[in-house]
Scaffold this motif. Structure first.
Motif, PDB file in Angstrom:
ATOM      1  N   ASP A   1       0.845  -1.193   0.000  1.00 60.30           N
ATOM      2  CA  ASP A   1       0.000   0.000   0.000  1.00 60.30           C
ATOM      3  C   ASP A   1       0.882   1.246   0.000  1.00 60.30           C
ATOM      4  OD1 ASP A   1      -2.618   1.443   0.432  1.00 60.30           O
ATOM      5  OD2 ASP A   1      -1.548   2.039   2.256  1.00 60.30           O
TER       6      ASP A   1
ATOM      7  N   ALA B   1       0.200   4.451   0.496  1.00 62.51           N
ATOM      8  CA  ALA B   1      -0.017   5.403   1.593  1.00 62.51           C
ATOM      9  C   ALA B   1       0.704   4.941   2.859  1.00 62.51           C
ATOM     10  CB  ALA B   1      -1.508   5.582   1.854  1.00 62.51           C
ATOM     11  N   THR B   2       0.619   3.640   3.160  1.00 66.79           N
ATOM     12  CA  THR B   2       1.309   3.103   4.336  1.00 66.79           C
ATOM     13  C   THR B   2       2.815   3.237   4.187  1.00 66.79           C
ATOM     14  OG1 THR B   2      -0.465   1.535   4.801  1.00 66.79           O
ATOM     15  CG2 THR B   2       1.703   1.026   5.707  1.00 66.79           C
TER      16      THR B   2
ATOM     17  N   ASP C   1       4.445   5.258   2.265  1.00 66.05           N
ATOM     18  CA  ASP C   1       4.822   6.674   2.228  1.00 66.05           C
ATOM     19  C   ASP C   1       4.973   7.221   3.640  1.00 66.05           C
ATOM     20  OD1 ASP C   1       5.449   9.029   0.890  1.00 66.05           O
ATOM     21  OD2 ASP C   1       3.371   9.722   0.877  1.00 66.05           O
ATOM     22  N   HIS C   2       4.049   6.826   4.527  1.00 63.34           N
ATOM     23  CA  HIS C   2       4.115   7.284   5.914  1.00 63.34           C
ATOM     24  C   HIS C   2       5.303   6.686   6.644  1.00 63.34           C
ATOM     25  CE1 HIS C   2       2.436   7.298  10.212  1.00 63.34           C
ATOM     26  NE2 HIS C   2       2.784   8.524   9.928  1.00 63.34           N
TER      27      HIS C   2
ATOM     28  N   ALA D   1       2.551   6.223  -6.673  1.00 63.08           N
ATOM     29  CA  ALA D   1       1.160   6.404  -6.256  1.00 63.08           C
ATOM     30  C   ALA D   1       0.198   5.731  -7.230  1.00 63.08           C
ATOM     31  CB  ALA D   1       0.840   7.891  -6.133  1.00 63.08           C
TER      32      ALA D   1
END
Length: 247
Positions: free
Chosen positions: A193, A195-196, A198-199, A229
């Motif tokens: 994922d 978003a995960t 990236d964080h 992305a």
């Protein structure tokens, strides 16, 4: 300006993503009901309850007062003693600990060898410690430019993480500190994922830093992040686990 994530939320998120290796690290400690156990760099106390379930007494140490306060709040109902202290000078007596864990701490400290020497000091003869560290140079992501991925890694290792490859050095440093290395294992941590990842891995924020430092161009960073992305996304890196004992 590059925005930093909330440190407590970040550590909780990282713990959830790494639950499988954390269980292996806990199992390697072989905690027993008569043990005093230590968590060096305990953060907000994420791993303290699981240790408290198995050991007679658990001590958590962290240098950050906010982390100490949160860990105390989370473990107030348990047999856990959370102390503020530096990993280079642990607030414990010599040979007072049966088991210890050091999970993703040594890449941030000033002197990993000195922390391992402290670990040897506080471990009882026959005591055991379980160590875990990622190797930041091994980060591989897809899709996107491989050249940008490599340039990103080089920037992170040069400018962001103080000890980026300490994972691969763990066994050697532990032996030099007088600890006996009993196992060396590696896990590949995989994230699907964006978003995960990236964080947790700081893809966007560190790419922006790399641009500011002149290590990436705006165009290459933007194109790389857009490709990641768009996906399908994959990120993987190596995490080393080392078990040691004290004579």
């Amino acid at each position: 300006m590059v925005t930093q994530p909330d440190p407590i939320a970040y550590l909780d998120h990282a713990a959830a993503a790494g639950s499988a290796y954390k269980q292996r690290l806990l199992d390697a400690l072989d905690l027993r009901p008569d043990h005093v156990a230590l968590d060096v760099g305990c953060g907000p106390g994420t791993d303290l309850p699981a240790m408290a379930e198995r050991a007679r007494e658990v001590v958590g140490v962290d240098v950050d007062p906010a982390m100490v306060d949160e860990a105390k709040r989370r473990t107030a109902h348990l047999r856990v003693d959370v102390r503020q202290g530096d990993a280079h000078a642990l607030p414990l007596d010599d040979r007072g600990v049966d088991r210890a864990r050091v999970d993703r701490v040594l890449h941030l400290v000033a002197d990993p060898a000195a922390v391992l020497a402290e670990l040897r000091r506080v471990l009882r003869p026959g005591g055991r410690a379980a160590l875990a560290q990622p190797d930041w140079e091994t980060l591989a992501v897809d899709p996107g430019s491989v050249a940008t991925n490599l340039a990103f890694n080089r920037f992170v290792c040069d400018r962001v993480v103080p000890n980026p490859v300490v994972g691969r050095q763990l066994a050697r440093l532990a032996a030099a500190a007088g600890l006996t290395v009993t196992s060396v294992e590696a896990d590949v941590q995989v994230l699907h994922d964006f978003a995960t990842a990236d964080h947790l891995l700081g893809l966007t924020r560190n790419a922006r830093r790399a641009v500011q430092a002149g290590r990436l161009t705006h165009r290459s960073a933007d194109a790389w992040l857009a490709d990641l992305a768009a996906g399908p996304f994959l990120a993987a890196f190596t995490l080393f686990r080392v078990t040691v004992s004290a004579a």
